[in-house]
Design a protein around this motif. Structure first.
Motif, PDB file in Angstrom:
ATOM      1  N   UNK A 382       0.842  -1.140   0.056  1.00 16.56           N
ATOM      2  CA  UNK A 382       0.058   0.239  -0.019  1.00 16.56           C
ATOM      3  C   UNK A 382       0.907   1.212  -0.167  1.00 16.56           C
ATOM      4  N   UNK A 383       0.506   2.266  -0.694  1.00 10.45           N
ATOM      5  CA  UNK A 383       1.154   3.630  -0.777  1.00 10.45           C
ATOM      6  C   UNK A 383       0.320   4.497  -0.302  1.00 10.45           C
ATOM      7  N   UNK A 384       1.027   5.347   0.663  1.00  5.45           N
ATOM      8  CA  UNK A 384       0.347   6.640   1.196  1.00  5.45           C
ATOM      9  C   UNK A 384       1.315   7.673   0.598  1.00  5.45           C
ATOM     10  N   UNK A 385       0.743   8.597  -0.243  1.00  4.20           N
ATOM     11  CA  UNK A 385       1.480   9.598  -0.955  1.00  4.20           C
ATOM     12  C   UNK A 385       0.871  10.918  -0.278  1.00  4.20           C
ATOM     13  N   UNK A 386       1.921  12.038  -0.756  1.00  2.00           N
ATOM     14  CA  UNK A 386       1.172  13.519  -0.477  1.00  2.00           C
ATOM     15  C   UNK A 386       2.076  14.300  -1.752  1.00  2.00           C
ATOM     16  N   UNK A 387       1.545  15.452  -1.960  1.00  3.82           N
ATOM     17  CA  UNK A 387       2.136  16.532  -2.726  1.00  3.82           C
ATOM     18  C   UNK A 387       1.757  17.974  -2.115  1.00  3.82           C
ATOM     19  N   UNK A 388       2.923  18.812  -2.574  1.00  3.61           N
ATOM     20  CA  UNK A 388       2.867  20.157  -1.897  1.00  3.61           C
ATOM     21  C   UNK A 388       1.876  20.821  -2.577  1.00  3.61           C
ATOM     22  N   UNK A 389       0.939  21.631  -1.939  1.00  2.00           N
ATOM     23  CA  UNK A 389      -0.263  22.278  -2.783  1.00  2.00           C
ATOM     24  C   UNK A 389       0.314  23.770  -3.477  1.00  2.00           C
ATOM     25  N   UNK A 390       1.092  24.527  -2.687  1.00  5.18           N
ATOM     26  CA  UNK A 390       1.643  25.890  -2.955  1.00  5.18           C
ATOM     27  C   UNK A 390       3.237  26.033  -2.823  1.00  5.18           C
ATOM     28  N   UNK A 391       3.827  25.264  -3.893  1.00  8.92           N
ATOM     29  CA  UNK A 391       5.253  25.451  -3.429  1.00  8.92           C
ATOM     30  C   UNK A 391       5.786  26.893  -3.993  1.00  8.92           C
ATOM     31  N   UNK A 392       6.785  27.392  -3.360  1.00 10.69           N
ATOM     32  CA  UNK A 392       7.276  28.684  -3.503  1.00 10.69           C
ATOM     33  C   UNK A 392       8.578  28.570  -4.878  1.00 10.69           C
ATOM     34  N   UNK A 393       9.016  27.203  -5.100  1.00 12.93           N
ATOM     35  CA  UNK A 393      10.117  27.198  -5.891  1.00 12.93           C
ATOM     36  C   UNK A 393       9.542  27.511  -7.131  1.00 12.93           C
ATOM     37  N   UNK A 394      10.395  28.085  -8.309  1.00 14.81           N
ATOM     38  CA  UNK A 394      10.017  28.278  -9.198  1.00 14.81           C
ATOM     39  C   UNK A 394      11.241  27.986 -10.322  1.00 14.81           C
ATOM     40  N   UNK A 395      10.832  27.513 -11.359  1.00 15.33           N
ATOM     41  CA  UNK A 395      11.557  26.932 -12.659  1.00 15.33           C
ATOM     42  C   UNK A 395      11.342  27.800 -13.845  1.00 15.33           C
ATOM     43  N   UNK A 396      11.903  27.389 -14.931  1.00 18.94           N
ATOM     44  CA  UNK A 396      11.584  28.001 -16.274  1.00 18.94           C
ATOM     45  C   UNK A 396      11.309  26.964 -17.420  1.00 18.94           C
ATOM     46  N   UNK A 397      11.071  27.299 -18.500  1.00 23.83           N
ATOM     47  CA  UNK A 397      11.134  26.613 -19.843  1.00 23.83           C
ATOM     48  C   UNK A 397      11.769  27.668 -20.719  1.00 23.83           C
TER      49      UNK A 397
END
Length: 536
Positions: A382-397
């Motif tokens: 079984x997997x319990x996962x999560x993800x951050x909702x409002x990250x402040x890190x920024x990247x680019x394309x």
């Protein structure tokens, strides 16, 4: 069909909704151009088949990020849909709108995009199995499964454990309150994936005023002066051009749309000049402000059967196939994310800042060429996962080459701020807190990943840097806003500095929504079409 009123580039979540809305009245002629092919594929339509699409170049752009220090120097895999329906044809089908306050922030950045505009649009979009109320809609083109039957029995343990941890059961994450634990609504209809192509594009294709061109990759926008007048595209070995008497709309998503703007001379001027691309409009915001959710799973060996036991052996696959084809049920008829939730890592947070995922299966053992959802581990996991909702890190394309067929540079910059690292540390500790609650502890044999030996703050941070990755929600790379100095688009989604060109997709988000991004991408297409029709 060079007499189109609109050319839409990209048949993803936003592009399909746009095509549906713009052709609905019969007043406009629309051409939709998609780089990929048809969505009429078995594993696209099979809800649990999306693991087979994870590395399939026939339907997937298969992007890779640059080596990311925040992810221990790894290159993250970014699957993006390259077919009718775009990423809605290869995603996990979770229907989450985002928190009400997210849209209030949108409305502050770009008037006309607040919750008072978003809510009625969502209600018009939806045909929600749970029924209509002040939040949900019925009778719209997109059927939303309430996902109330056929759930794995461990969902009950999970929900009980959340309650024991102080996280109440929430009947509808898209309703009055997002916070809590519950069952996810799904874009599944009649045991088949209900992608944007199925819900919006297929009905629209029956109209005489819509033309769809597939396997045609747009390479640049054509201009006369500063006015967009058409597009150039490659189909097979031939290059073609298509003109419009109205507007060009880019709906390629958070990677393709800024890439195409840059190829067309709109973007960071020095970058374009260095690649030999004539600069039509210098705007450093094109491709900047990249935001994405980062996620991780904690995996457990269970004392009771999970979907591993059903889907790993050949006889289990046969049984699941019979359940699906004879009755439209069983594990193949759903996403693997039966349940989840939203919580705050601190009482000081004004609203939930983390999203949960509960999966009654595990895939620790890799399998070449796919995400082994249909061939999970040979033990009950079984997997319990999560993800951050409002990250402040920024990247680019950014373009790496003037070759329009070359993938751009994707710099995610995951966990590049102290804020994102600190809240993820609190979040993974919360996963263990959930697993330790009596309802879950009674059925867990042991923690496999990261394992109980990973216990100090430093070790937990090292672990999530090594094992985290995108949850496939890149956004904001052509963001709209009222401030020309910090945005690419105005609140009507028009590209600043040129005429007759708009971008309408997840790249247009002013900021990242707390939750899965398929719903707000569809909203962009739906409301974007409304704004077009009232402004032309």
């Amino acid at each position: 069909m060079n007499d189109s009123d609109f050319i839409i580039v990209g048949a993803g979540s936003a592009g399909c909704a746009l095509a549906y809305r713009l052709t609905e009245s019969g007043k406009f002629r629309v051409t939709l151009i998609e780089a990929g092919g048809s969505d009429a594929r078995f594993y696209v339509q099979l809800p649990l088949g999306y693991g087979k699409l994870f590395y399939d170049p026939a339907v997937n752009w298969l992007y890779k990020t640059e080596p990311d220090p925040g992810l221990a120097g790894q290159r993250d895999h970014w699957p993006r849909g390259r077919l009718l329906g775009g990423s809605s044809s290869i995603n996990a089908m979770v229907w989450i709108r985002g928190h009400h306050a997210d849209y209030e922030e949108w409305g502050q950045a770009a008037p006309g995009w607040g919750w008072s505009e978003a809510l009625p649009a969502y209600r018009a979009i939806e045909d929600n199995e749970a029924g209509a109320d002040v939040f949900r809609g019925r009778g719209g083109p997109l059927f939303i499964s309430a996902n109330r039957t056929g759930l794995h029995p461990l969902v009950h343990n999970y929900l009980e454990a959340c309650a024991e941890a102080g996280l109440p059961t929430t009947p509808d994450f898209n309703g009055l309150s997002q916070e809590g634990a519950g069952v996810y609504q799904m874009t599944i209809k009649g045991a088949r994936r209900n992608s944007a192509a199925r819900a919006f594009l297929r009905p629209a294709m029956k109209r005489p005023n819509l033309r769809v061109i597939t396997k045609a990759q747009v390479t640049r926008v054509l201009f006369e002066g500063r006015r967009a007048v058409g597009v150039e595209y490659r189909q097979g070995n031939a290059t073609h051009s298509l003109r419009t008497k109205g507007e060009v709309i880019l709906s390629g998503g958070a990677v393709n749309s800024p890439q195409l703007l840059q190829l067309s001379g709109i973007g960071p001027g020095a970058l374009l000049q260095g690649l030999g691309i004539p600069v039509l409009h210098d705007n450093p915001n094109v491709g900047a402000h990249l935001s994405d959710h980062q996620g991780i799973n904690y995996t457990f060996r269970m004392k009771v059967p999970t979907y591993n036991d059903e889907l790993r052996p050949w006889w289990g696959k046969l049984r699941a196939g019979m359940q699906y084809f004879l009755g439209g049920g069983g594990p193949l008829a759903k996403s693997i994310n039966h349940a989840g939730g939203f919580f705050r890592t601190s009482a000081a947070e004004p609203r939930p800042n983390m999203q949960l995922y509960m999966q009654a299966f595990s895939t620790l053992l890799p399998r070449d060429g796919e995400r082994p959802i249909l061939t999970p581990d040979p033990f009950p996991g079984l997997s319990l996962g999560l993800s951050n909702c409002r990250p402040t890190s920024r990247g680019h394309i950014r373009l790496k080459s003037p070759d329009p067929l070359a993938h751009p540079e994707i710099v995610a910059n995951a966990f590049s701020t102290d804020h994102d690292v600190a809240e993820m540390l609190l979040a993974v500790k919360y996963l263990r807190h959930l697993a330790a609650q009596p309802a879950m502890a009674a059925v867990i044999a042991e923690e496999l990943r990261p394992g109980p030996e990973v216990s100090t703050d430093a070790a937990l941070i090292e672990d999530f840097r090594k094992r985290s990755g995108t949850v496939y929600h890149p956004s904001c790379t052509c963001r709209m806003g009222s401030d020309a100095a910090t945005s690419v688009l105005d609140p009507l989604l028009r590209v600043r500095g040129v005429e007759a060109l708009r971008v309408i997709d997840a790249s247009s988000f002013p900021n990242l929504i707390a939750g899965n991004t398929n719903a707000p991408a569809i909203l962009m297409g739906w409301l974007g079409a409304q704004k077009i029709m009232t402004s032309v």
